[in-house]
Design an enzyme around this catalytic site. Structure first.
Site: not given
Length: 158
Positions: A10-11
């Site tokens: 993810g981020c």
């Protein structure tokens, strides 16, 4: 001597920050991997058209922290059952993936993934891919150690 590990969860801001906290990690940098465009930019990766994943490349001292420990931390810091997303971040660039650098890493990553999947740790099947490491393209400087410089947080869990 240091070894290298590459994770997409993810981020990348929160992933980088978490790995930097671990004793034995000597460096962590954010970037892009797994795509078909040379020297991709953040703007290009965000279009979800380059095939790249936001990743963290971790340098670690295997005498102080094992690769398996890094893999277990990777699974703790995001929801590995989500496909092409983490929390509010949606797209293939946010997919859960472990890019392995050799056969030993592949065996450890697959063993931990299977153990967690079969052990009922998650309510849904683990979607994390285990793939051969591709070229790592370092992200723009303003993304490096973003949370340490700016404060705040990023959604890295589901």
């Amino acid at each position: 001597m240091t070894d290298k590990a590459t994770f997409g969860a993810g981020c990348f801001w929160g992933v980088e920050a978490r790995f930097r906290e671990l004793d034995g990690v000597t460096e962590a940098q954010v970037g892009y991997s797994g795509g078909h465009v040379d020297k991709p930019t953040y703007q290009q990766v965000c279009t979800d058209q380059t095939g790249h994943v936001e990743v963290v490349e971790v340098q670690f001292d295997a005498g102080r922290i094992s690769y398996e420990t890094l893999v277990r931390e990777f699974f703790k810091l995001h929801d590995p059952t989500q496909v092409d997303r983490q929390g509010p971040d949606v797209g293939r660039q946010y997919r859960s993936v472990i890019f392995v650098h050799d056969d030993e890493q592949r065996a450890a990553a697959e063993r931990v993934r299977a153990e967690l999947d079969q052990g009922g740790t998650y309510r849904r099947p683990i979607a994390t891919a285990v793939e051969p490491a591709a070229t790592f393209w370092r992200a723009e400087e303003y993304h490096q150690q973003y949370l340490a410089r700016r404060g705040g947080s990023c959604s890295i869990g589901g």
